[in-house]
Design a protein around this motif. Structure first.
Motif, PDB file in Angstrom:
ATOM      1  N   GLN A 161       3.370  -2.359  -8.420  1.00 42.70           N
ATOM      2  CA  GLN A 161       2.581  -1.182  -7.985  1.00 42.70           C
ATOM      3  C   GLN A 161       3.340   0.124  -8.226  1.00 42.70           C
ATOM      4  O   GLN A 161       2.732   1.155  -8.509  1.00 42.70           O
ATOM      5  CB  GLN A 161       2.170  -1.336  -6.523  1.00 42.70           C
ATOM      6  CG  GLN A 161       1.125  -2.440  -6.387  1.00 42.70           C
ATOM      7  CD  GLN A 161       0.319  -2.346  -5.099  1.00 42.70           C
ATOM      8  OE1 GLN A 161       0.105  -1.286  -4.541  1.00 42.70           O
ATOM      9  NE2 GLN A 161      -0.143  -3.484  -4.630  1.00 42.70           N
ATOM     10  N   GLU A 194       2.760   0.773 -11.819  1.00 42.39           N
ATOM     11  CA  GLU A 194       1.382   1.257 -12.025  1.00 42.39           C
ATOM     12  C   GLU A 194       1.282   2.741 -11.678  1.00 42.39           C
ATOM     13  O   GLU A 194       0.659   3.522 -12.394  1.00 42.39           O
ATOM     14  CB  GLU A 194       0.405   0.444 -11.163  1.00 42.39           C
ATOM     15  CG  GLU A 194       0.086  -0.907 -11.753  1.00 42.39           C
ATOM     16  CD  GLU A 194      -0.698  -1.830 -10.805  1.00 42.39           C
ATOM     17  OE1 GLU A 194      -1.065  -2.921 -11.246  1.00 42.39           O
ATOM     18  OE2 GLU A 194      -0.921  -1.458  -9.638  1.00 42.39           O
ATOM     19  N   ARG A 207       0.849  -1.196   0.000  1.00 41.65           N
ATOM     20  CA  ARG A 207       0.000   0.000   0.000  1.00 41.65           C
ATOM     21  C   ARG A 207       0.880   1.240   0.000  1.00 41.65           C
ATOM     22  O   ARG A 207       2.099   1.151   0.230  1.00 41.65           O
ATOM     23  CB  ARG A 207      -0.935   0.005   1.215  1.00 41.65           C
ATOM     24  CG  ARG A 207      -0.195   0.019   2.529  1.00 41.65           C
ATOM     25  CD  ARG A 207      -1.100   0.318   3.711  1.00 41.65           C
ATOM     26  NE  ARG A 207      -0.399   0.147   4.978  1.00 41.65           N
ATOM     27  CZ  ARG A 207       0.464   1.022   5.494  1.00 41.65           C
ATOM     28  NH1 ARG A 207       0.761   2.152   4.846  1.00 41.65           N
ATOM     29  NH2 ARG A 207       1.059   0.775   6.646  1.00 41.65           N
TER      30      ARG A 207
END
Ligand SMILES: CC(C)(COP(=O)(O)OP(=O)(O)OC[C@H]1O[C@@H](n2cnc3c(N)ncnc32)[C@H](O)[C@@H]1OP(=O)(O)O)[C@@H](O)C(=O)NCCC(=O)NCCS
Length: 178
Positions: free
Chosen positions: A111, A114, A7
Motif C-alpha cells: 500500500q 501504491e 488503512r
C-alpha cells in the motif's frame, strides 16, 4: 488468527503508532543500537511526533497503519527520498513481533508503494541497518541491494544498505498479488 487491515493513519492513531514504534524498536535493535537509545525511547514523545506528521499530511507522503481489533499492529511512513526528489522512500515499516510472518509487512509495503506510485514516484528505496536481519524481508520483497552508507547516529558509525525498487508500476502489477 484475528482479522486485520491496512488503512491511512488518522491523528487519533498517533499513540498506537508510538507504542508500536517503541515496542518494535526494543524488540529489534538490542545489540544493534546502543542500549541507551532503547532506554530513552518515549511513547509520549513519539506520539506527539507522529501526530504532527499525520496532521501535516501532504500530497507526496503519508502514514499507514495495520490494525486488528482497533489496535495498531504495524505501521509505515513514506514520501520523497529528499525534498523535491523524484525517488520515493519508505521511511519506516514495523510490525509487532506477535504479528510478524502473517503478511502484514507485505501489505504495508504494497500500500505504501501504491501511494508512492499514485503520487508520481516511479521508483523507491529504503535504508536498512546492515546488522538488522529484517533487511532480508526487503530482499524477499524483490528489493535490490544498492549503495551503502555510514550514518553517524548516537555517537556510532552505523552501516546502512539501500534496497531499491526501480519500477514500482511493474512491481505492483507482478508482485502485489503473489
Ligand atoms: C521486517 C518486517 C517489517 C516484516 O514484516 P512481516 O509482517 O513479518 O512480513 P510478512 O509476513 O509480510 O512477510 C512477507 C514475506 O517475507 C518473508 N520475510 C519476512 N521477514 C523476513 C526476514 N526477516 N527475512 C527473510 N524473509 C522474511 C516472509 O517469510 C514472507 O515470505 P513468503 O512470501 O514466502 O511467505 C517485520 O518483521 C518487522 O517489523 N521486523 C522488526 C522491525 C524492523 O527491523 N523493521 C525494519 C526496519 S527498516
Amino acid at each position: 488468527m484475528n482479522p486485520w487491515r491496512v488503512r491511512k493513519a488518522q491523528p487519533a492513531d498517533a499513540r498506537g503508532i508510538a507504542q508500536a514504534y517503541v515496542d518494535t524498536w526494543r524488540a529489534a535493535y538490542p545489540g544493534i543500537l546502543p542500549d541507551r537509545v532503547m532506554i530513552g525511547l518515549s511513547v509520549d514523545r513519539q506520539a506527539s511526533d507522529w501526530r504532527r506528521q499525520i496532521e501535516r499530511g501532504g500530497q507526496r507522503d503519508g502514514v499507514l497503519v495495520a490494525e486488528a481489533e482497533r489496535t495498531v499492529i504495524g505501521f509505515s511512513s513514506f514520501g520523497p527520498a529528499a525534498a523535491g526528489a523524484h525517488v520515493g522512500e519508505i521511511h519506516t515499516l514495523y510490525v509487532l513481533t506477535d504479528w510478524q510472518e502473517q503478511g502484514v509487512g507485505r501489505a504495508l509495503l504494497t500500500q505504501a508503494f501504491e501511494a508512492l506510485a499514485g503520487a508520481g514516484f516511479g521508483s523507491a528505496h529504503i535504508w536498512v541497518l546492515a546488522d538488522n536481519p529484517s533487511r532480508f524481508f526487503y530482499e524477499a520483497m524483490g528489493g535490490k541491494r544498492g549503495v551503502e552508507r555510514d550514518e553517524q547516529l548516537w555517537g556510532a558509525a552505523l552501516r546502512e544498505y539501500a534496497y531499491g525498487w526501480s519500477d514500482l508500476a511493474v512491481w505492483l502489477t507482478e508482485r502485489a498479488r503473489t
